[in-house]
Design a protein around this motif. Structure first.
Motif, PDB file in Angstrom:
ATOM      1  N   ALA A   1      31.764  38.447  30.648  1.00  0.00           N
ATOM      2  CA  ALA A   1      31.545  37.137  31.265  1.00  0.00           C
ATOM      3  C   ALA A   1      32.826  36.329  31.373  1.00  0.00           C
ATOM      4  N   TRP A   2      33.878  36.706  30.653  1.00  0.00           N
ATOM      5  CA  TRP A   2      35.130  35.949  30.723  1.00  0.00           C
ATOM      6  C   TRP A   2      35.888  36.224  32.012  1.00  0.00           C
ATOM      7  N   ARG A   3      35.471  37.217  32.739  1.00  0.00           N
ATOM      8  CA  ARG A   3      36.042  37.412  34.072  1.00  0.00           C
ATOM      9  C   ARG A   3      35.227  36.550  35.036  1.00  0.00           C
ATOM     10  N   ARG A   4      35.790  35.384  35.381  1.00  0.00           N
ATOM     11  CA  ARG A   4      35.023  34.387  36.133  1.00  0.00           C
ATOM     12  C   ARG A   4      34.652  34.904  37.522  1.00  0.00           C
ATOM     13  N   HIS A   5      35.628  35.528  38.199  1.00  0.00           N
ATOM     14  CA  HIS A   5      35.354  36.230  39.465  1.00  0.00           C
ATOM     15  C   HIS A   5      36.394  37.325  39.575  1.00  0.00           C
ATOM     16  N   ARG A   6      36.447  37.987  40.719  1.00  0.00           N
ATOM     17  CA  ARG A   6      37.275  39.188  40.832  1.00  0.00           C
ATOM     18  C   ARG A   6      38.762  38.906  40.646  1.00  0.00           C
ATOM     19  N   GLY A   7      39.191  37.648  40.770  1.00  0.00           N
ATOM     20  CA  GLY A   7      40.611  37.365  40.683  1.00  0.00           C
ATOM     21  C   GLY A   7      41.030  36.473  39.534  1.00  0.00           C
ATOM     22  N   LEU A   8      40.134  36.152  38.607  1.00  0.00           N
ATOM     23  CA  LEU A   8      40.474  35.194  37.545  1.00  0.00           C
ATOM     24  C   LEU A   8      39.898  35.666  36.218  1.00  0.00           C
ATOM     25  N   TRP A   9      40.767  35.679  35.195  1.00  0.00           N
ATOM     26  CA  TRP A   9      40.343  36.009  33.834  1.00  0.00           C
ATOM     27  C   TRP A   9      40.668  34.820  32.934  1.00  0.00           C
ATOM     28  N   VAL A  10      39.667  34.350  32.228  1.00  0.00           N
ATOM     29  CA  VAL A  10      39.817  33.239  31.285  1.00  0.00           C
ATOM     30  C   VAL A  10      39.221  33.687  29.962  1.00  0.00           C
ATOM     31  N   CYS A  11      40.064  33.887  28.964  1.00  0.00           N
ATOM     32  CA  CYS A  11      39.596  34.376  27.671  1.00  0.00           C
ATOM     33  C   CYS A  11      38.930  33.235  26.904  1.00  0.00           C
ATOM     34  N   GLY A  12      37.735  33.493  26.371  1.00  0.00           N
ATOM     35  CA  GLY A  12      37.021  32.484  25.608  1.00  0.00           C
ATOM     36  C   GLY A  12      37.474  32.371  24.172  1.00  0.00           C
ATOM     37  N   ARG A  13      38.318  33.321  23.702  1.00  0.00           N
ATOM     38  CA  ARG A  13      38.784  33.261  22.313  1.00  0.00           C
ATOM     39  C   ARG A  13      40.178  32.644  22.216  1.00  0.00           C
ATOM     40  N   CYS A  14      41.136  33.220  22.942  1.00  0.00           N
ATOM     41  CA  CYS A  14      42.516  32.723  22.817  1.00  0.00           C
ATOM     42  C   CYS A  14      42.907  31.785  23.955  1.00  0.00           C
ATOM     43  N   GLY A  15      42.047  31.624  24.971  1.00  0.00           N
ATOM     44  CA  GLY A  15      42.342  30.706  26.060  1.00  0.00           C
ATOM     45  C   GLY A  15      43.285  31.240  27.109  1.00  0.00           C
ATOM     46  N   LEU A  16      43.536  32.536  27.131  1.00  0.00           N
ATOM     47  CA  LEU A  16      44.447  33.116  28.113  1.00  0.00           C
ATOM     48  C   LEU A  16      43.876  32.983  29.525  1.00  0.00           C
ATOM     49  N   VAL A  17      44.684  32.471  30.443  1.00  0.00           N
ATOM     50  CA  VAL A  17      44.311  32.381  31.854  1.00  0.00           C
ATOM     51  C   VAL A  17      45.262  33.285  32.627  1.00  0.00           C
ATOM     52  N   LEU A  18      44.714  34.283  33.292  1.00  0.00           N
ATOM     53  CA  LEU A  18      45.545  35.295  33.944  1.00  0.00           C
ATOM     54  C   LEU A  18      44.813  35.865  35.139  1.00  0.00           C
ATOM     55  N   GLN A  19      45.592  36.324  36.104  1.00  0.00           N
ATOM     56  CA  GLN A  19      44.993  37.044  37.231  1.00  0.00           C
ATOM     57  C   GLN A  19      44.296  38.297  36.697  1.00  0.00           C
ATOM     58  N   ALA A  20      43.070  38.560  37.169  1.00  0.00           N
ATOM     59  CA  ALA A  20      42.245  39.618  36.582  1.00  0.00           C
ATOM     60  C   ALA A  20      42.872  40.994  36.751  1.00  0.00           C
ATOM     61  N   GLY A  21      43.573  41.236  37.863  1.00  0.00           N
ATOM     62  CA  GLY A  21      44.216  42.525  38.054  1.00  0.00           C
ATOM     63  C   GLY A  21      45.339  42.766  37.058  1.00  0.00           C
ATOM     64  N   LEU A  22      46.121  41.712  36.775  1.00  0.00           N
ATOM     65  CA  LEU A  22      47.180  41.835  35.778  1.00  0.00           C
ATOM     66  C   LEU A  22      46.607  42.084  34.391  1.00  0.00           C
ATOM     67  N   ASN A  23      45.498  41.434  34.086  1.00  0.00           N
ATOM     68  CA  ASN A  23      44.851  41.676  32.805  1.00  0.00           C
ATOM     69  C   ASN A  23      44.371  43.119  32.703  1.00  0.00           C
ATOM     70  N   GLY A  24      43.819  43.660  33.791  1.00  0.00           N
ATOM     71  CA  GLY A  24      43.370  45.049  33.780  1.00  0.00           C
ATOM     72  C   GLY A  24      44.525  46.029  33.648  1.00  0.00           C
ATOM     73  N   ALA A  25      45.642  45.759  34.339  1.00  0.00           N
ATOM     74  CA  ALA A  25      46.804  46.644  34.239  1.00  0.00           C
ATOM     75  C   ALA A  25      47.385  46.629  32.829  1.00  0.00           C
ATOM     76  N   ALA A  26      47.456  45.444  32.209  1.00  0.00           N
ATOM     77  CA  ALA A  26      47.970  45.357  30.839  1.00  0.00           C
ATOM     78  C   ALA A  26      47.057  46.101  29.867  1.00  0.00           C
ATOM     79  N   ASN A  27      45.734  46.017  30.075  1.00  0.00           N
ATOM     80  CA  ASN A  27      44.812  46.753  29.210  1.00  0.00           C
ATOM     81  C   ASN A  27      44.904  48.254  29.428  1.00  0.00           C
ATOM     82  N   LEU A  28      45.139  48.663  30.672  1.00  0.00           N
ATOM     83  CA  LEU A  28      45.316  50.092  30.939  1.00  0.00           C
ATOM     84  C   LEU A  28      46.555  50.617  30.222  1.00  0.00           C
ATOM     85  N   LEU A  29      47.600  49.811  30.204  1.00  0.00           N
ATOM     86  CA  LEU A  29      48.813  50.205  29.485  1.00  0.00           C
ATOM     87  C   LEU A  29      48.559  50.291  27.975  1.00  0.00           C
TER      88      LEU A  29
END
Length: 454
Positions: free
Chosen positions: A368-396
């Motif tokens: 649910a922290w992925r607000r839409h296809r282009g926005l990621w807002v973490c509910g724990r640490c408050g990180l606001v990041l483009q969702a694709g960049l968040n996915g690439a960092a997690n893949l790494l």
């Protein structure tokens, strides 16, 4: 075009093209029409077998059936067999589409009588004499000799190294536009041998999306490539197809206007496909150049096997499903693979499980922290990041540490990402961010350098 051989992941095969000119058409025309007759014979025999026995003949049955035909004896034996192999691959693809529920698909059909079919000469079907290719035909027939320019078998790699390749396959294709043969092109596939790759170095991860391509590097760099123009061309192609289909549906099948409209449709779509392929090549070339400039040894691409199947099950919306099904993910991966290989970089595929629903900074997971296809807002640490960049960092992280969930990053001297916690996500055509720290987990299991996976 180039690719890596399946028998060895680091063996590089590259295809070079040489225009032959229309003056060679009388020489190759009988050979190409003979190949067309073999194709039509396969199509006719296969349909008869399917009507009578409710099955499709095997590749061995087709080769045995037409081995004594006159058209078969005009070609080299391996060239004739390659036509049957191409037809059998087309039938296999048709049957697979039917099994997957695409009942609108039709089996491979007949070609016009004067159609110039591509002829393939395998390694035993041609000889090399200096700058001359000797293309063999059937026994008793004079071979075709083609003189190539000097240095035709030399390939210059991006670092300036000249590599001499060994020809392993030759094809002659006809360039036809508006029902006229404009040129004949010789395609020579060269084997450049096993390319050495770096065994240690930085790691980059790529998250392919329909509108953006995100990139994360183990040195802390984040890149975002906005591919809106590529997506708009694909959507424009859909609009063109719908417009032509509406016009064709109002015409009588087989009429002159129907044929003209169908010809115009094919012509426009080919032009659009050339533009789309050029943009895909530009994107993958830029990715390979960035990896080479930053000392990357491993490039990781997400394993998207089954993505289209899941999109058809109702998990995605209508627009998202259309984008997913029409993005050439595998083609992008193949192009990036061989371009990386010419620079000594290994390309690997890795699972994307939980990468889009996990925070790359703290490791907490919540879809649910992925607000839409282009926005990621973490509910724990408050990180606001483009969702694709968040996915690439997690893949790494997943490639380096084995899992991206429950594993936070150790950042030094900064409260978070340079692109995070700011109200404004990425909006430039190529946006760059940087982690002010190293890619290491809190338990110190791995560092930024990674040896080749076993």
């Amino acid at each position: 075009m180039a690719w890596s051989d399946k028998s060895h992941p680091y063996r590089l095969l590259l295809t070079k093209q040489f225009p032959l000119g229309l003056e060679t058409l009388p020489i190759f025309q009988p050979v190409m029409q003979a190949a067309n007759r073999i194709w039509n014979s396969c199509a006719w025999h296969s349909r008869e077998i399917f009507k009578q026995e409710d099955r499709w003949p095997t590749e061995a049955e087709l080769k045995t059936k037409f081995k004594s035909f006159a058209a078969w004896k005009e070609l080299h034996s391996q060239s004739a067999q390659s036509v049957v192999e191409e037809y059998f691959e087309a039938v296999s693809a048709y049957r697979k589409h039917r099994e997957n529920g695409h009942l609108e698909m039709n089996p491979p059909g007949f070609k016009p009588k004067n159609h110039l079919r591509t002829v393939t000469w395998k390694r035993q079907g041609f000889d090399v004499d200096g700058s001359t290719l000797v293309l063999k035909l059937s026994r008793g027939k004079e071979p075709i000799e083609v003189v190539l320019p000097e240095g035709w078998d030399v390939v210059v790699l991006p670092d300036g190294t000249e590599v001499k390749g060994v020809p392993v396959e030759v094809k002659v294709k006809a360039v036809i536009r508006r029902r006229r043969v404009e040129n004949l092109v010789l395609h020579v596939t060269l084997d450049l041998g096993v390319v050495p790759v770096y065994r240690a170095g930085a790691v980059s991860a790529y998250d392919y999306n329909s509108a953006v391509v995100a990139r994360a590097v183990s040195n802390g760099r984040l890149d975002l490539f906005v591919c809106r123009e590529l997506l708009s061309l694909v959507q424009y192609r859909n609009k063109i197809i719908a417009g032509f289909q509406e016009k064709i549906s109002r015409l009588k099948e087989g009429s002159r206007r129907w044929k003209r409209c169908l010809s115009a449709k094919v012509r426009v779509l080919k032009r659009l496909d050339r533009r789309i392929r050029q943009m895909e090549h530009a994107l993958t070339k830029l990715s390979a150049e960035l990896d080479g400039a930053e000392g990357v040894a491993f490039a990781v691409v997400g394993d998207l096997t089954g993505l289209r199947r899941s999109a058809r099950t109702g998990m995605k919306g209508k627009k998202a499903s259309q984008k997913i099904n029409q993005m050439a993910y595998d083609r992008l991966r193949q192009e990036q693979h061989y371009k990386n290989l010419t620079r000594g970089i290994e390309t690997d595929t890795w699972t994307e499980r939980n990468t889009s629903s996990t925070c790359c900074l703290c490791g907490a997971r919540n879809p649910a922290w992925r607000r839409h296809r282009g926005l990621w807002v973490c509910g724990r640490c408050g990180l606001v990041l483009q969702a694709g960049l968040n996915g690439a960092a997690n893949l790494l992280k997943q490639y380096l540490f084995g899992s991206c969930t429950g594993r936070a990053l150790c950042l030094q001297g900064s409260a978070g990402l340079a692109l995070g916690r700011e109200a404004e996500p990425v909006c430039a055509s190529i946006s760059k961010g940087r982690l002010s720290g190293t890619w290491s987990s809190r338990d110190g299991s791995d560092g930024p350098l990674r040896e080749a996976p076993r």
